[in-house]
Structures are given as C-alpha cells and as structure tokens.
Write a protein that holds these residues in place. Structure first.
Motif, PDB file in Angstrom:
ATOM      1  N   GLN A 123       0.815  -1.214  -0.134  1.00 18.42           N
ATOM      2  CA  GLN A 123       0.081   0.006  -0.030  1.00 18.42           C
ATOM      3  C   GLN A 123       0.851   1.256  -0.085  1.00 18.42           C
ATOM      4  O   GLN A 123       1.669   1.556   0.794  1.00 18.42           O
ATOM      5  N   VAL A 124       0.741   1.991  -1.275  1.00 23.52           N
ATOM      6  CA  VAL A 124       1.509   3.266  -1.298  1.00 23.52           C
ATOM      7  C   VAL A 124       0.687   4.416  -1.182  1.00 23.52           C
ATOM      8  O   VAL A 124      -0.337   4.576  -2.083  1.00 23.52           O
ATOM      9  N   MET A 125       1.064   5.496  -0.204  1.00 24.01           N
ATOM     10  CA  MET A 125       0.576   6.822  -0.467  1.00 24.01           C
ATOM     11  C   MET A 125       1.361   7.749  -0.885  1.00 24.01           C
ATOM     12  O   MET A 125       2.363   7.888  -0.790  1.00 24.01           O
ATOM     13  N   THR A 126       0.739   8.498  -1.870  1.00 26.97           N
ATOM     14  CA  THR A 126       1.142   9.756  -2.483  1.00 26.97           C
ATOM     15  C   THR A 126       0.601  10.735  -2.187  1.00 26.97           C
ATOM     16  O   THR A 126      -0.498  10.967  -2.195  1.00 26.97           O
ATOM     17  N   VAL A 127       1.562  11.760  -1.450  1.00 25.01           N
ATOM     18  CA  VAL A 127       1.009  12.996  -1.234  1.00 25.01           C
ATOM     19  C   VAL A 127       1.430  13.975  -2.011  1.00 25.01           C
ATOM     20  O   VAL A 127       2.752  14.220  -2.485  1.00 25.01           O
ATOM     21  N   GLU A 128       0.436  14.869  -2.560  1.00 21.41           N
ATOM     22  CA  GLU A 128       0.754  15.988  -3.441  1.00 21.41           C
ATOM     23  C   GLU A 128       0.778  17.312  -2.730  1.00 21.41           C
ATOM     24  O   GLU A 128      -0.008  17.581  -2.259  1.00 21.41           O
ATOM     25  N   ALA A 129       2.014  17.787  -2.607  1.00 18.39           N
ATOM     26  CA  ALA A 129       2.176  19.109  -1.860  1.00 18.39           C
ATOM     27  C   ALA A 129       2.567  20.239  -2.894  1.00 18.39           C
ATOM     28  O   ALA A 129       3.028  20.063  -3.734  1.00 18.39           O
ATOM     29  N   VAL A 130       2.104  21.509  -2.525  1.00 17.46           N
ATOM     30  CA  VAL A 130       2.502  22.549  -3.197  1.00 17.46           C
ATOM     31  C   VAL A 130       3.338  23.536  -2.587  1.00 17.46           C
ATOM     32  O   VAL A 130       2.565  24.002  -1.248  1.00 17.46           O
ATOM     33  N   TYR A 131       4.365  24.130  -2.712  1.00 18.59           N
ATOM     34  CA  TYR A 131       4.980  24.976  -2.176  1.00 18.59           C
ATOM     35  C   TYR A 131       4.485  26.384  -2.593  1.00 18.59           C
ATOM     36  O   TYR A 131       4.161  26.731  -3.888  1.00 18.59           O
ATOM     37  N   LYS A 132       3.857  27.218  -1.696  1.00 16.46           N
ATOM     38  CA  LYS A 132       3.175  28.528  -1.745  1.00 16.46           C
ATOM     39  C   LYS A 132       4.076  29.825  -0.981  1.00 16.46           C
ATOM     40  O   LYS A 132       5.126  29.307  -0.427  1.00 16.46           O
ATOM     41  N   GLN A 133       3.936  30.787  -1.466  1.00 16.74           N
ATOM     42  CA  GLN A 133       4.397  31.924  -0.824  1.00 16.74           C
ATOM     43  C   GLN A 133       4.301  31.829   0.671  1.00 16.74           C
ATOM     44  O   GLN A 133       3.169  31.155   1.448  1.00 16.74           O
ATOM     45  N   LYS A 134       5.335  32.248   1.310  1.00 16.30           N
ATOM     46  CA  LYS A 134       5.531  32.103   2.706  1.00 16.30           C
ATOM     47  C   LYS A 134       4.247  32.496   3.521  1.00 16.30           C
ATOM     48  O   LYS A 134       3.899  31.897   4.773  1.00 16.30           O
ATOM     49  N   GLU A 135       3.690  33.652   3.126  1.00 18.69           N
ATOM     50  CA  GLU A 135       2.392  34.326   3.911  1.00 18.69           C
ATOM     51  C   GLU A 135       1.340  33.190   3.700  1.00 18.69           C
ATOM     52  O   GLU A 135       0.114  33.398   4.365  1.00 18.69           O
ATOM     53  N   ASP A 136       1.187  32.511   2.703  1.00 18.28           N
ATOM     54  CA  ASP A 136      -0.214  31.653   2.334  1.00 18.28           C
ATOM     55  C   ASP A 136      -0.065  30.340   2.789  1.00 18.28           C
ATOM     56  O   ASP A 136      -0.989  29.568   2.687  1.00 18.28           O
ATOM     57  N   ALA A 137       1.114  29.908   3.435  1.00 16.74           N
ATOM     58  CA  ALA A 137       1.125  28.610   3.957  1.00 16.74           C
ATOM     59  C   ALA A 137       2.211  28.426   5.256  1.00 16.74           C
ATOM     60  O   ALA A 137       2.477  29.497   5.527  1.00 16.74           O
ATOM     61  N   TYR A 138       2.273  27.109   5.819  1.00 13.81           N
ATOM     62  CA  TYR A 138       3.009  26.933   7.018  1.00 13.81           C
ATOM     63  C   TYR A 138       4.490  26.029   6.630  1.00 13.81           C
ATOM     64  O   TYR A 138       4.296  25.476   5.490  1.00 13.81           O
ATOM     65  N   PRO A 139       5.290  25.797   7.610  1.00 18.00           N
ATOM     66  CA  PRO A 139       6.525  25.219   7.431  1.00 18.00           C
ATOM     67  C   PRO A 139       6.109  23.749   7.278  1.00 18.00           C
ATOM     68  O   PRO A 139       6.952  22.842   6.550  1.00 18.00           O
ATOM     69  N   PHE A 140       5.167  23.428   7.968  1.00 26.03           N
ATOM     70  CA  PHE A 140       4.677  21.845   8.074  1.00 26.03           C
ATOM     71  C   PHE A 140       3.014  21.921   8.130  1.00 26.03           C
ATOM     72  O   PHE A 140       2.289  23.060   8.634  1.00 26.03           O
ATOM     73  N   VAL A 141       2.370  21.051   7.637  1.00 22.47           N
ATOM     74  CA  VAL A 141       0.838  20.578   7.797  1.00 22.47           C
ATOM     75  C   VAL A 141       0.561  19.314   8.324  1.00 22.47           C
ATOM     76  O   VAL A 141       1.397  18.484   8.051  1.00 22.47           O
ATOM     77  N   VAL A 142      -0.232  19.376   9.231  1.00 22.55           N
ATOM     78  CA  VAL A 142      -0.781  18.113   9.839  1.00 22.55           C
ATOM     79  C   VAL A 142      -2.010  17.900   9.491  1.00 22.55           C
ATOM     80  O   VAL A 142      -2.949  18.677   9.476  1.00 22.55           O
ATOM     81  N   LEU A 143      -2.362  16.695   9.008  1.00 22.53           N
ATOM     82  CA  LEU A 143      -3.635  16.280   8.338  1.00 22.53           C
ATOM     83  C   LEU A 143      -4.114  15.060   9.270  1.00 22.53           C
ATOM     84  O   LEU A 143      -3.427  14.052   9.342  1.00 22.53           O
ATOM     85  N   GLU A 144      -5.298  15.002   9.429  1.00 19.78           N
ATOM     86  CA  GLU A 144      -6.068  13.876   9.816  1.00 19.78           C
ATOM     87  C   GLU A 144      -6.623  13.247   8.847  1.00 19.78           C
ATOM     88  O   GLU A 144      -7.685  13.734   8.200  1.00 19.78           O
ATOM     89  N   THR A 145      -6.550  12.141   8.631  1.00 18.99           N
ATOM     90  CA  THR A 145      -7.232  11.116   7.547  1.00 18.99           C
ATOM     91  C   THR A 145      -8.332  10.312   8.158  1.00 18.99           C
ATOM     92  O   THR A 145      -8.499  10.070   9.350  1.00 18.99           O
ATOM     93  N   ASN A 146      -9.197   9.638   6.924  1.00 17.73           N
ATOM     94  CA  ASN A 146      -9.901   8.469   7.357  1.00 17.73           C
ATOM     95  C   ASN A 146      -9.306   7.207   7.463  1.00 17.73           C
ATOM     96  O   ASN A 146     -10.318   6.244   7.420  1.00 17.73           O
ATOM     97  N   MET A 147      -8.161   7.060   7.331  1.00 16.50           N
ATOM     98  CA  MET A 147      -7.575   5.903   7.227  1.00 16.50           C
ATOM     99  C   MET A 147      -7.718   4.887   8.460  1.00 16.50           C
ATOM    100  O   MET A 147      -7.627   5.719   9.416  1.00 16.50           O
TER     101      MET A 147
END
Length: 146
Positions: A102-126
């Motif tokens: 089972q392979v999980m692929t995470v598609e991440a986007v680099y955005k301007q510093k003001e629009d995003a964070y240095p890390f993101v935590v996601l709660e999944t339904n897995m």
C-alpha cells in the motif's frame, strides 16, 4: 423449411462471445491502476496532538511526508524542509497498491510564505498506516515539479 443447426459451430460461437466479453472486463482491470483518494482535514495549529509537536523537532528540517497513528487516528505530517522561501500546502493524497504494498502519494504545493506553513498536519480517514509514503512537490503557479 428444414433448418439444421451446426452444434459444433454454436459451441465455438458461444465460447468466442464469452472470450470477447471476458476480454472487455478483465483486460482493463489488468492495466488500470486502482488509485483511491484519501479524505483528510487539516488540523488547526492549536489542535495538533502534543506527540506530533514533540517529534517535529526531529523532522522540521527535512523535506518529507510522514504518517503516524495517535489514539486510533492516522495523521499525515508534511514538512517543507530547509526551503524557507516557501510554505507548504497539501493538494491531495492518493492511496494505491503497488506490487502488493500500500503506497500513499502526497501531492504538496510550495506557496508563498504568507499563504502557507512550514509544516502541515492532516487527519485522515484511514484505519492503518501505509507501507510506503511518496512526496510529490510542485511550486504554486508553476508546472515545475521538484
């Protein structure tokens, strides 16, 4: 009018029809990758579990995607690494079977510093952790993939 049936021809015809129908059903499944989207919600900064915050010191300087189970919930953490010009946001998460794993692929986007964070935590339904996690990044507004 006397009609004669060729029983041997009928049997060959039926086998041919079954063979053609099976081809339309089985062949696409052999060549089609079964990719499932993973539902997730972004955990707000004040709701991130303490166990995740405690381990972030070890991973904040690395560019990667991690997964962990806390209290029966699977969390995915995506970090931008040392690229301080940008923040990171997650576009989508997919799950698929590759060679029995089972392979999980995470598609991440680099955005301007003001629009995003240095890390993101996601709660999944897995319900369980994947065998492998792949991180694909791209830059906001560009087709450039890293």
């Amino acid at each position: 009018m006397d009609v004669k049936f060729n029983m041997k021809g009928m049997i060959y015809g039926i086998f041919l029809i079954i063979f053609i129908l099976a081809g339309f059903i089985i062949l696409p499944k052999m060549f089609h990758e079964d990719v499932k989207a993973v539902d997730y919600i972004v955990v707000q900064r004040d709701s991130i579990p303490d166990k995740i915050l405690n381990m972030m010191d070890d991973y904040i300087d690395q560019e990667r995607a991690l997964a962990t189970i806390i209290d029966g919930k699977v969390y995915v953490i995506v970090t931008r690494g040392q690229n301080e010009e940008y923040g990171i946001d997650v576009e989508k998460i997919n799950l698929q079977d590759k060679e029995g794993k089972q392979v999980m692929t995470v598609e991440a986007v680099y955005k301007q510093k003001e629009d995003a964070y240095p890390f993101v935590v996601l709660e999944t339904n897995m319900k369980s952790l994947p065998d492998k996690i792949e991180l694909n990044q791209k830059y906001s507004g560009e087709n450039k993939t890293k």
